[in-house]
Scaffold this motif. Structure first.
Motif, PDB file in Angstrom:
ATOM      1  N   HIS A 382      46.269  53.399  38.848  1.00 58.73           N
ATOM      2  CA  HIS A 382      45.821  52.043  39.206  1.00 58.73           C
ATOM      3  C   HIS A 382      46.574  51.421  40.361  1.00 58.73           C
ATOM      4  N   ASP A 385      44.801  49.757  43.315  1.00 59.68           N
ATOM      5  CA  ASP A 385      43.793  48.706  43.118  1.00 59.68           C
ATOM      6  C   ASP A 385      44.366  47.354  43.505  1.00 59.68           C
ATOM      7  N   PHE A 388      46.036  45.007  40.841  1.00 61.44           N
ATOM      8  CA  PHE A 388      46.718  45.679  39.732  1.00 61.44           C
ATOM      9  C   PHE A 388      48.230  45.544  39.914  1.00 61.44           C
TER      10      PHE A 388
HETATM   11  K     K Z   1      48.213  47.284  43.348  1.00 59.61           K
END
Ligand code: K
Ligand code: ADP
Ligand code: MG
Length: 475
Positions: A382, A385, A388
């Motif tokens: 992740h 992202d 995130f």
């Molecule tokens: K991130």
């Protein structure tokens, strides 16, 4: 029909430390003058204008575009050519951004922060529209146009933090995947638009004396517009160590130190604000991990490893194959993490061009190695992202909510061109946006985690001169 309303903007430090210092001051004063004298002429923007300009093909941006008007000494003809080039590409870029914002789910665009960004774009579009399809023929016109550029750069200075706040508030209505997709496109496009506008502004300021604005020429040795042909990564690292160290000390009461290895004297041609942004984010991550795992007595090790010279026959590829030097020494940890950053999201390279910059080298790999315990395997997928983070959620939200609007707002993320940098982590933009900057001129970021031990981050950057340059069809 969209009515344009603008709040009064406050003074900003939007061009940061490593931009030619004079440009920073001068742009703010130019911006202020444009506003005070109400010289900025805006028109009402119709949907028709947006559709018309968004349907124009995007001009593929190359570094050649950026440096070709910047040969010293800059002549009036070059300055006008730069203004007209800038004018020929910006309106359609802004129209594309407006359309892309409008394509978000309605409830998301209705969020006050996202809609603020939309109205910022409409405002900028409205200041450019009177110029579209005209030619800038005199220095007087160029001066007015530079005011429009200063307004453009200033208006969008805080975009990233405002969007971050908007998407945080709207997270119930849009999936993280869609947010990442939107932001990746939007923020990459923003990198290019700012470069074009700032490049013209830098040339404007470095040109012959303009009685109207400054009394002396502001030529910066070693700079071609916003590109520093003798950029020292070691100096950027030292500067960022101080900045991030301060933030760290404020939050945790301790700060790790950086040891620089490799070739600290290395210099290459690159955009200093981009490098500064990336290094700041990578050091923040390394410092946070180091302190949170109680390892602050272990230095964060930064190794500056210049790439070997590329022989001429290896240059000028036109087969569309990414010739980014791949990460070396990536012999530890999760290879997937390392390969990730070089493959994802590079816009399709159409062709490469040789750029005849005098001071340039193929580029550099900078390894940032910390003993902060690495990244948990379940976290690894992740990390790229947007939004995130493993930083405490409440802290992240309060770092958003607790601040006032304006320049001090939302300092949880930094960004060249304005957003502050007073928090160590929390919005999850550091890695993905850092990678967007690195990839813009053909570099990349790879992360190697040794869970339980530490993390190696490899930042590779190509020198933006002698090397081949990917054409960008993406804005
Ligand atoms: K991130
Ligand atoms: P943020 O720092 O705001 O959380 P980033 O995109 O910079 O956002 O990083 C995302 C996540 O990746 C971090 O929350 C952290 O869990 C992990 N990470 C990144 N760099 C490191 C590092 N050097 N050591 C440990 N974890 C890291
Ligand atoms: Mg971070």
């Amino acid at each position: 029909m969209v009515q344009v309303q603008r709040p009064l903007m406050i003074q900003s430090q939007f061009i940061r430390q490593f931009c030619p210092p004079i440009t920073k001051r001068a742009t703010s004063s130019l911006f202020a003058r444009g506003r005070q004298s109400r010289r900025l002429h805006t028109v009402n923007v119709t949907d028709n204008d947006i559709t018309r300009l968004a349907s124009q093909p995007l001009h593929p941006l190359t570094l050649a575009d950026l440096v070709k008007h910047g040969r010293s000494p800059l002549t009036t003809a070059q300055l006008l050519a730069s203004a007209n080039f800038t004018l020929s590409v910006l309106p359609s870029r802004l129209a594309h951004r407006i359309q892309s914002l409008r394509n978000l789910p309605f409830i998301v665009v209705s969020n006050p922060h996202i809609s603020k960004i939309h109205s910022n774009y409409i405002h900028s579009f409205a200041t450019l529209l009177p110029w579209a399809e005209t030619e800038i023929k005199t220095i007087e016109e160029e001066i007015k146009f530079a005011e429009v550029m200063a307004d453009l750069v200033q208006t969008h200075a805080n975009t990233i933090s405002i969007l971050a706040r908007g998407f945080l508030e709207a997270r119930k209505y849009i999936s993280p995947k869609d947010v990442t997709q939107f932001l990746d496109e939007h923020l990459r496009a923003r990198i290019g638009t700012r470069l074009i506008a700032e490049q013209h502004l830098a040339l404007h300021f470095s040109s012959q004396p303009h009685n109207d604005i400054m009394h002396e020429s502001m030529e910066m040795p070693g700079f071609i517009g916003v590109i520093d042909t003798k950029l020292s990564p070691a100096k950027i690292v030292q500067h960022c160590e101080n900045v991030v160290g301060e933030i760290c000390e404020l939050k945790y009461g301790v700060r790790p130190h950086v040891t620089i290895k490799g070739e600290p004297d290395y210099e290459f041609a690159h955009v200093p604000v981009h490098l500064e942004y990336i290094i700041t984010e990578l050091l923040k991550n390394a410092f946070r991990a180091t302190v949170e795992s109680g390892m602050e007595r272990e230095p964060v090790e930064v190794t500056i490893a210049p790439l070997p010279e590329i022989r001429p026959e290896e240059n000028g590829r036109s087969d569309g194959v990414d010739s980014t030097p791949k990460v070396k020494n990536a012999d530890q940890g999760n290879a997937d993490v390392a390969s990730h950053s070089f493959t994802k999201n590079t816009s399709s390279p159409l062709s490469y061009q040789m750029l005849p910059l005098a001071h340039s080298t193929p580029g550099v790999t900078i390894r940032i190695r910390d003993r902060g315990g690495g990244i948990a395997p379940e976290t690894v997928p992740h990390i790229w992202d947007y939004s995130f983070t493993t930083f405490d959620d409440d802290q992240a939200s309060s770092s958003l909510a607790g601040r006032h609007s304006g320049m001090d707002a939302l300092n949880a993320i930094s960004g060249p061109g304005g957003d502050g940098a007073n928090s160590l982590a929390g919005l999850g933009y550091g890695l993905p946006l850092g990678r967007a900057y690195a990839e813009y001129f053909g570099g990349g970021i790879a992360v190697q985690s040794l869970h339980g031990w530490g993390t190696d981050v490899y930042l590779s950057l190509r020198g933006v001169g002698q090397m081949e340059q990917r054409r960008h069809v993406v804005e």
